[in-house]
Enzyme design. Structure first.
Site, mmCIF file in Angstrom:
data_model
loop_
_atom_site.group_PDB
_atom_site.id
_atom_site.type_symbol
_atom_site.label_atom_id
_atom_site.label_comp_id
_atom_site.label_asym_id
_atom_site.label_seq_id
_atom_site.Cartn_x
_atom_site.Cartn_y
_atom_site.Cartn_z
ATOM 1 C CG HIS A 186 30.812 21.913 38.057
ATOM 2 N ND1 HIS A 186 31.363 23.053 38.876
ATOM 3 C CD2 HIS A 186 30.406 22.862 36.736
ATOM 4 C CE1 HIS A 186 32.125 23.613 38.530
ATOM 5 N NE2 HIS A 186 31.493 24.068 36.856
ATOM 6 C CG ASN A 217 36.110 16.105 15.564
ATOM 7 O OD1 ASN A 217 35.892 14.733 15.184
ATOM 8 N ND2 ASN A 217 37.787 15.957 14.830
#
Length: 156
Positions: A22, A132
């Site tokens: 996470h 990107n």
């Protein structure tokens, strides 16, 4: 090949996505990006364009909902709000998987710095410039009590 998984999710990429925790971030970049120089872990997906790779990754990666911003895109030079067609496609792809999340533009050095700190970088063969994006991994929440149980992977 595995059932239900996009074939663009290579063994190395699946391993990396699963190994991330996470708050870890992964960048997906175009063919001109200096991947070797910026990557802590480089995964090459030569021959594939950015949007199909982004779609495949988002099909399995939860996006962080503990923070206000978790998806970031590069910008056209210093023009923070300029959208090239590839940016519009990235935003549409993210909206399909994460309709409540915004794609945040990051200018030059801010984007590069975040990529350098990312858990991993996926280098595509995308020919379009400034194609990107960075994704921040979230969590999979446990099922609510009383919800129908699926197969428990911890019961043998």
């Amino acid at each position: 090949m595995l059932k239900g998984l996009d074939p663009l999710l290579s063994p190395e990429l699946l391993f990396t996505l699963r190994a991330m925790g996470h708050g870890d971030e992964i960048a997906i970049v175009d063919g001109n990006y200096p991947g070797v120089e910026h990557a802590r872990r480089l995964i090459r997906l030569d021959g594939h364009r950015l949007i199909p790779v982004l779609n495949a990754v988002l099909s399995v990666l939860p996006i962080d909902d503990f923070v206000p911003e978790a998806i970031f895109r590069s910008t056209v030079k210093a023009e923070r709000d300029k959208l090239d067609p590839v940016h519009e496609e990235m935003i549409d792809c993210c909206a399909h998987h994460e309709p409540h999340r915004q794609v945040v533009p990051l200018v030059g050095a801010d984007f590069y710095g975040r990529v350098r700190a990312a858990h991993a970088l996926i280098q595509t063969s995308e020919p379009r410039l400034y194609a990107n994006i960075i994704l921040r991994k979230g969590v999979i929440y446990p099922k609510e009590a009383g919800a129908p149980a699926e197969v428990d992977p911890f019961v043998y």
